[in-house]
Design an enzyme around this catalytic site. Structure first.
Site, PDB file in Angstrom:
ATOM      1  N   GLU A  26      15.781   1.806  27.317  1.00 51.42           N
ATOM      2  CA  GLU A  26      16.203   2.405  26.053  1.00 51.42           C
ATOM      3  C   GLU A  26      17.717   2.568  25.971  1.00 51.42           C
ATOM      4  O   GLU A  26      18.308   2.394  24.900  1.00 51.42           O
ATOM      5  CB  GLU A  26      15.508   3.760  25.836  1.00 51.42           C
ATOM      6  N   PRO A  70       0.831  -1.214   0.000  1.00 54.25           N
ATOM      7  CA  PRO A  70       0.000   0.000   0.000  1.00 54.25           C
ATOM      8  C   PRO A  70       0.866   1.264   0.000  1.00 54.25           C
ATOM      9  O   PRO A  70       1.947   1.295   0.580  1.00 54.25           O
ATOM     10  CB  PRO A  70      -0.792  -0.107   1.318  1.00 54.25           C
TER      11      PRO A  70
END
Length: 495
Positions: free
Chosen positions: A333, A106
């Site tokens: 993180e 798409p």
């Protein structure tokens, strides 16, 4: 005009009959019932000669206006030349093409290519979606297919054109394999009608030459009869753009925008590997919106960088985790970032604990050159990075959290890629033949090996892991240069 005259005459007749003393109530009921029936039939396409389809002005779309897709455009032009140069091909006894199928992910520009094809052939362009043809009423879809081809011919004649392009997006809905919907024969009837109409596209016998263009990202769902030569004669692959193509697309979508001197479109093109043309258009648009929010007259590089994050992860949220949660997120993180720098130096772009959509924090890497093949070493490096967040939590906080769920899912996918591509100790195996218990055993073995390696690296860098986690919690944002500066100043080197 005719509709207004009929309504006027009907009202005048009913008033006259009422004045003469006739009971018009039964007539009123019959008229109301007839109007309701007419509305239902029209709404469902039975009485709608246009079929609810959109006639689009495609004159503004040229192949040169579409960034990237060099091979797809070249293949389309060659196919369309059979239509444009119809006199030459008839002398050679060549049958004109009846259909072109555009297939790909798409957002890669399939609709734009179809519009450019209509312009290239000087044809009218009529657009429809596969879902518009499927209804619960038997025969409605087949009627809409007939109306679509009729509308294409009528519109071309009205505009004094000899060609028409019919574009059906999501054609897998209309053209799915027959027999799959045993309780809904409407699907099969609609597809049968489309097959019949495409068989009738003989340019020598029609006043208007019609070319059918379909688009799908699920070619595996299409019925084989639709794909055979003589219907969709060419299948054109429309892939995600490479770096050069992304650069072209960004140049097109930023052409009408005031860019700052620090904007580096080549860097943005490099950072957006895997983005479609639609994604890149959204990046350019979001960057302009961010600049407008700051009341800036120009769009700066930082606006594009944040726009890339927004397109990838979503808008910033108002969620405010507790202090303990924020520290855990920061540790998680920083764990990802340290391992990323270990497996590929200077790979970290930035780290943040600002929430976006479902992500409470994230570490963004600088993409390597566009890759289409992956080695075992590369996949193992990526697995290490994915496991590093949970490993860092365990080392610093002595426990893990549910924030690692998505990391584990992605790591398992990569482990299975290693196994099913013959890069594990199992050798060459088939997903169908290997037992679930054996697969689980080897997945755990590979994950354990990578997890042990991650723990060794993080424990050797315990000091920077702790210090950088606290800094990230306080500042909420850390760029790659700051990260590398802190890592290079520590006694324990990650290299």
């Amino acid at each position: 005009m005719v509709k207004e005259i009929i309504i006027g005459i009907t009202l005048a007749l009913m008033i006259f009959l009422a004045i003469e003393g006739y009971n018009i109530f039964p007539i009123f009921i019959i008229a109301a019932f007839g109007g309701m029936l007419f509305f239902i039939l029209k709404r469902n396409g039975v009485l709608n000669t246009a079929g609810g389809k959109r006639v689009v002005n495609s004159s503004a779309i040229q192949f040169d206006d579409i960034g990237g897709q060099k091979s797809a455009k070249q293949e389309l032009r060659e196919a369309l030349d059979f239509i444009v140069k119809d006199k030459d091909i008839s002398m050679m006894g060549i049958r004109p093409l009846k259909g072109l199928l555009l297939t790909g992910p798409p957002g890669t520009g399939k609709t734009l290519l179809a519009k450019a094809a209509a312009n290239y052939t000087e044809a009218v362009f009529i657009s429809a979606s596969g879902s518009e043809f499927i209804e619960m009423y038997a025969g409605v879809g087949a009627q809409r297919v007939r109306n679509l081809f009729k509308k294409a011919e009528e519109t071309a004649l009205k505009e004094n054109k000899k060609r028409a392009v019919i574009f059906i997006d999501e054609i897998e809905v209309l053209g799915s394999k027959r027999g799959q919907n045993s309780n809904h024969m409407e699907y099969d009837q609609t597809l049968n009608e489309l097959l019949v109409k495409m068989d009738g596209l003989d340019s020598n016998n029609l006043e208007v030459k019609i070319l059918m263009v379909g688009a799908t990202n699920r070619i595996d769902m299409l019925d084989e009869a639709l794909l055979r030569p003589g219907r969709f004669d060419r299948v054109v692959r429309v892939d995600l753009p490479d770096k050069d193509a992304r650069m072209q697309i960004l140049q097109i979508h930023t052409g009408n925008k005031p860019l700052g001197d620090d904007v580096d479109l080549s860097q943005i093109a490099k950072d957006t590997f895997g983005f479609s043309g639609a994604h890149l258009e959204s990046v350019a648009n979001e960057a302009a919106i961010l600049a407008l929010r700051e009341k800036s007259n120009i769009i700066k590089q930082k606006h594009f960088e944040e726009a890339v994050d927004k397109v990838m992860l979503g808008e910033k949220t108002d969620r405010k985790p507790s202090k303990q949660e924020r520290y855990r997120i920061a540790v998680h993180e920083i764990g990802h970032a340290i391992i990323s720098e270990y497996v590929r130096p200077e790979s970290v772009s930035h780290i943040t604990i600002t929430s976006r959509d479902s992500a409470l924090g994230y570490m963004r890497q600088k993409p390597v050159e566009d890759m289409y093949l992956y080695t075992k070493d590369y996949l193992e490096s990526q697995i290490k990075i994915l496991l590093a967040g949970a490993a860092a939590e365990m080392i610093i906080l002595k426990s893990k959290s549910t924030g690692s769920g998505n990391d584990y899912n992605e790591a398992l996918k990569m482990v299975k890629r290693i196994i099913f591509n013959g890069m594990s100790s199992l050798g060459i195996v088939s997903p169908k033949d290997i037992s679930k218990s054996l697969l689980a055993k080897h997945c755990q073995k590979i994950l354990k090996e990578q997890e042990d390696a991650v723990n060794h690296i993080l424990e050797a860098n315990l000091q920077p892991l702790t210090r950088l986690s606290k800094k990230l919690m306080d500042d909420e944002y850390l760029n790659g240069e700051e990260l590398r500066k802190h890592l290079n100043n520590t006694e324990a080197s990650i290299h």
